[in-house]
Design a protein around this motif. Structure first.
Motif: not given
Length: 164
Positions: A77-83, A119-120, A122
């Motif tokens: 999954q690609r996840v926004p780094i803020k998560h 920003f993201n 994986d």
């Protein structure tokens, strides 16, 4: 008392992989406490506990299907780094193969970094021990009947269990 459904079991363990490399151990902390028969530990270890009692020491070999499951090769999954949980300095230095925790709708979850961007990130959402045969060396410390409250809540309370 023998371990059966609704018993609270307190134990120490050391976990090894198939090559007998130590992965983790509870011996440097309080023993683990769980409510037997309620799915609070992996099914293969819970099955190996059934019928045992305080003072027993044993080894349990747990196949992937009875542990953390088989690896799902498409579980990326690609996840926004803020998560991703951690401070900004840690997030700026993410590397492939690193285990991190991410925020999900069901709370924090460990994942492995596959590729990190600005920003993201994986990630591989398989559990880090998915697909592995595990060897547990277990020493049972205590077995006691669960309280009505523990049964209602579905987990052990107190040291090594859930604190309210």
């Amino acid at each position: 008392m023998q371990i059966s459904k609704d018993a609270v079991v307190t134990f120490h363990y050391t976990l090894f992989d198939e090559q007998e490399r130590e992965l983790e151990s509870s011996y440097d902390a309080d023993p683990v406490a769980y409510l037997h028969g309620h799915g609070n530990i992996i099914s293969g270890l819970e099955s190996a506990m059934q019928g045992r009692q305080a003072g027993d020491e044993f080894e349990a070999k747990v196949a992937p299907k009875d542990g953390y499951g088989e690896r799902q090769e498409d579980a990326l999954q690609r996840v926004p780094i803020k998560h991703v949980l951690g401070d900004k300095k840690q997030l700026a230095r993410l590397k492939p193969g690193q285990i991190v925790s991410i925020n999900t709708d069901n709370g924090a979850r460990q994942v492995m970094v596959v590729k990190a961007g600005k920003f993201n990130v994986d990630v591989d959402v398989n559990h880090p021990l998915a697909g592995k045969t595990l060897l547990f060396k277990v020493a049972i410390q205590e077995v006691r009947p669960a309280s009505a409250e523990e049964i209602a809540h579905g987990h052990a309370h107190g040291v090594g269990g859930h604190q309210h």
